[in-house]
Design an enzyme around this catalytic site. Structure first.
Site, PDB file in Angstrom:
ATOM      1  CE  LYS A 168       1.438  -1.566   6.695  1.00 52.44           C
ATOM      2  NZ  LYS A 168       0.139  -0.983   6.860  1.00 52.44           N
ATOM      3  CB  CYS A 172       6.913  48.899  -0.465  1.00 46.48           C
ATOM      4  SG  CYS A 172       6.521  50.368  -1.529  1.00 46.48           S
ATOM      5  CD  GLU A 183      -0.884  -0.556   3.707  1.00 43.72           C
ATOM      6  OE1 GLU A 183      -1.288  -1.723   3.548  1.00 43.72           O
ATOM      7  OE2 GLU A 183      -1.130   0.114   4.846  1.00 43.72           O
ATOM      8  CE  LYS A 185      11.063   7.121   3.556  1.00 43.40           C
ATOM      9  NZ  LYS A 185      11.243   8.446   3.739  1.00 43.40           N
ATOM     10  CE1 TYR A 197      -0.209   3.138   9.075  1.00 39.00           C
ATOM     11  CE2 TYR A 197      -0.784   5.019   7.822  1.00 39.00           C
ATOM     12  CZ  TYR A 197      -0.066   4.554   8.711  1.00 39.00           C
ATOM     13  OH  TYR A 197       0.753   5.489   9.478  1.00 39.00           O
ATOM     14  CB  CYS A 214       4.785  50.893  -4.952  1.00 35.10           C
ATOM     15  SG  CYS A 214       5.901  49.962  -5.549  1.00 35.10           S
ATOM     16  CB  CYS A 236      10.317  50.162  -2.473  1.00 38.97           C
ATOM     17  SG  CYS A 236       9.527  49.232  -3.895  1.00 38.97           S
ATOM     18  CG  ASP A 239       5.404  12.743   3.350  1.00 42.54           C
ATOM     19  OD1 ASP A 239       5.861  12.665   4.616  1.00 42.54           O
ATOM     20  OD2 ASP A 239       6.075  13.495   2.556  1.00 42.54           O
ATOM     21  CE  LYS A 253       7.350   5.436   5.224  1.00 40.80           C
ATOM     22  NZ  LYS A 253       7.222   6.713   5.599  1.00 40.80           N
ATOM     23  CB  CYS A 288       8.176  53.114  -5.498  1.00 41.72           C
ATOM     24  SG  CYS A 288       7.827  52.678  -3.986  1.00 41.72           S
TER      25      CYS A 288
END
Ligand code: IVH
Length: 702
Positions: free
Chosen positions: A323, A459, A137, A347, A250, A464, A441, A141, A139, A444
């Protein structure tokens, strides 16, 4: 939070240690073992406690494996507190600590086919059977959690913590909508059950959360995993609920009946059946995502399939888990102190790349926020070429100690925007120059200001040119006024030409001159005109959002649009009144007050009203399309409309008209799209029918 200096020191150390030849005599094992232990502990802390990815998985695993190997070679240097002798890192103090019913082990990692083949062979050897069945299955994250149900009710939700003891985050877990709070386990003879899974944020929700953050002037979060684990640890569970977390379960790690008999390995006897079982009880599980495999080839097929699918999958995946399916066999195989022998994580290939920082550009955002952007030597990461990447703010540069000329590690998780993980310190040479954040800035020249408690320099010049452009782009964007013909590039072009200096200019564009521009045919000018015309009928909340008032995201825009009869009336509101509104805190209220007390903004709103935009409350006027004004007019369409027939029909009906099925003298308007049929001729013959094109139709409707 980690100290910057320490972080870079450990990152440098980890690179050196991970490349160490441990067989060499040049090293003193006790010193190296100590360094490896320190380094691993440090990165466990950053990962599990601070939710930071400060090291890539591959280097981490190298460190771990080197330490394990050295400890095996030198049993005299054994230490019960070594990271190899326990399950994970340590625990934050903010939440009550509770022991897991079964230790939460992590999985051994593999990165290639050879590792997988070895694992599969080893399992068969240990099990002393020729064929083993596996459950394979994805993995996920995210952030691992364990749920405990007793007598059919959720009693606890716990983070991984150090693997033995986790943090009790039940109130936060209860906000996750796909975690059922009561489940009829007793029907199946189960009194207590512990279920493992992962808390996730879908990629789409993650993007949305970042958009909301952007609208509020907050920096973007790096990836869904950090966002999920950070959200889980928030102290305020109402805030957690807003993050739209999801859970994917899971694994059943513990189950007993009311006499205390263990049901794992008997009634609950296989991993894939457990998935089906949890699914039937209303848990989200990898039901469609898992397979049962009888041999290494099917395992590899499924892995390769998901290597492709992961890009378009709803959640971030970092690999696959293999598994042993049979739980009795699993128990027979057992675990080491760190990981089970019956499972392995494969991985997916690292989505990392190293490249040189060439220069830094400073972008001015819609509300004046200055964002430093790293210009890189182009490099491919996870299927995209990256040549430019955000560095968020000055603190980010300082924390990561990024210097001009440095080599940077770029990471990309799924289809999330790539981000800078860390500097390759060992490759820094003496020519690397500190990055000096500008004081004025870049567009400007106004002096920049850093407001207390905010990470960004800003700014403050509302006029601007960069801010004006960004405001216009935002106004025309999909979530705001949806002016499809007015994308980023066109706005910039029109600003350059001097045709767009403010929002009302959108409604007085010089179409004849535009038609003379290269790349603009009659059709595209018509389409631009139509989409601008159509924007006049957008709802007030979209308009309010489009104005780009600082801290006013989509939700607050809706609140404001509903709170007022006429938008300009906000001029008379006090801060106290604004604070009464839902979703409006002191910062937001002050920003709204500032916006509406600026006479230039009020004049601008009045101009928009004159151009026919809807600035009135949605409850009193339907502002999508003005209703009723078409009386009983009958419309008929012919040819292809860029609007789409359904939308055109809806507009007619909302305005009080109707759409005929065929041509007859009852028809008042024939709307002619592209490639019309014979209806135009016939309508002309009837004589009483007004023949109009799409732009005219839109003008009529709005
Ligand atoms: S099985 C004893 N299955 O990966 C092993 N873990 O690196 C029980 N993970 O701590 C875990 N998806 O947080 C398993 N389909 C999956 C998984 C998964 C993600 C996480 C889990 C675990 C970590 C190990």
């Amino acid at each position: 939070m980690q100290n910057d200096h320490e972080l870079t020191e450990y990152q440098t150390l980890s690179q050196t240690l991970s490349q160490l030849d441990i067989q060499s005599d040049a090293y003193i094992p006790s010193a190296i073992i100590q360094e490896l232990r320190d380094c691993i502990r440090y990165f466990d802390q950053t990962y599990y406690i601070d939710s930071q990815t400060a090291i890539d998985d591959f280097t981490y695993d190298q460190l771990y494996k080197k330490l394990q190997a050295l400890e095996t070679l030198h049993p005299e240097l054994h230490d019960a507190n070594s990271p190899t002798q326990r399950v994970g890192g340590s625990i934050t103090k903010d939440f009550p600590q509770v022991p897991h019913l079964v230790p939460m082990l992590s999985l051994d990692n593999s990165y290639n086919e050879a590792d997988l083949r070895d694992f599969e062979k080893k399992v068969r050897n240990l099990a002393k059977i020729d064929q083993v069945t596996y459950c394979v299955e994805p993995k996920f994250d995210g952030s691992s959690i364990s749920l405990v149900y007793e007598n059919d009710g959720l009693v606890r939700g716990v983070t991984r913590g150090d693997g033995l003891i986790g943090e009790d985050i039940t109130p936060n877990i209860r906000t996750i909508r796909n975690i059922p709070l009561s489940v009829p386990f007793s029907k199946h003879g189960i009194q207590t059950i512990e279920i493992r899974g992962e808390v996730l944020i879908s990629k789409a929700q993650f993007a949305k959360n970042n958009q909301d953050r952007d609208a509020k002037g907050l920096p973007a979060l790096a990836n869904p995993r950090n966002s999920a684990s950070g959200s889980l640890r928030l102290q305020d569970s109402t805030e957690v609920a807003e993050r739209r977390l999801e859970a994917m379960m899971y694994h059943v790690s513990y189950a007993i009946d009311k006499e205390g008999n263990d049901l794992l390995g008997s009634q609950l006897n296989s991993r894939h059946q457990n998935i089906k079982f949890l699914c039937s009880l209303g848990f989200s599980v990898p039901d469609k995502e898992h397979i049962i495999a009888q041999n290494i080839e099917s395992i590899l097929d499924h892995i390769h399939l998901w290597e492709q699918k992961r890009e378009s999958y709803k959640y971030e995946l970092d690999g696959m888990v293999i598994k042993v399916d049979d739980i009795q066999l699993e128990e027979q195989l057992g675990s080491t102190s760190h990981h089970p022998r019956w499972a392995l994580a494969y991985k997916f290939s690292a989505r990392q790349a190293k490249t040189r920082l060439l220069s830094v550009q400073y972008q001015v955002g819609r509300v004046g926020t200055i964002t430093p952007v790293a210009k890189l030597e182009p490099v491919a990461v996870g299927g995209v070429t990256v040549s430019s990447i955000t560095m968020f703010n000055e603190d980010f540069i300082k924390e990561k100690d990024i210097r001009l000329g440095d080599f940077l590690w770029i990471e990309r998780a799924g289809d999330v925007i790539p981000y800078i993980s860390h500097v390759a310190i060992d490759e820094r040479d003496s020519s690397a120059m500190p990055i000096i954040f500008p004081e004025i800035c870049p567009v400007c020249n106004t002096a920049l200001i850093r407001i207390e408690n905010e990470a960004a320099w800003r700014c403050m010049n509302f006029n601007c040119p960069a801010q004006i452009t960004e405001r216009l782009i935002h106004f025309a964007s999909r979530d705001a006024m949806e002016i499809s013909g007015l994308g980023d590039a066109i706005v910039r072009k029109f600003v350059d030409k001097g045709w767009l200096k403010n929002i009302p200019d959108i409604y007085r564009l010089p179409y004849t001159e535009i038609a003379g521009l290269e790349g603009f045919g009659k059709k595209s000018v018509d389409r631009l005109g139509e989409s601008i015309e159509l924007s006049k009928s957008r709802s007030l909340s979209k308009l309010v959002f489009g104005l780009g008032i600082r801290f006013v995201g989509e939700t607050t825009a809706k609140v404001l649009a509903n709170a007022i009869a006429r938008l300009e009336d906000f001029q008379t509101w006090t801060i106290e009144q604004l604070l009464q509104l839902p979703d409006v805190g002191p910062k937001v209220a002050q920003s709204i007050l500032d916006y509406f007390s600026n006479p230039e903004n009020i004049t601008m709103l009045q101009m928009l009203r004159e151009f026919g935009l809807s600035l009135d409350n949605e409850k009193t006027h339907s502002t999508e399309y003005q209703t009723g004004h078409l009386g009983n007019s009958v419309f008929l369409f012919t040819g292809t409309m860029s609007l789409g027939r359904n939308e055109a029909k809806a507009m007619v009906e909302k305005s009080g008209g109707s759409v005929a099925g065929s041509l007859s003298s009852k028809v008042n308007y024939l709307v002619v799209g592209e490639d019309p049929g014979s209806k135009v001729d016939k309508a002309q013959k009837i004589g009483t029918i007004k023949i109009i094109d799409e732009p005219e139709f839109i003008r009529l409707i709005s």
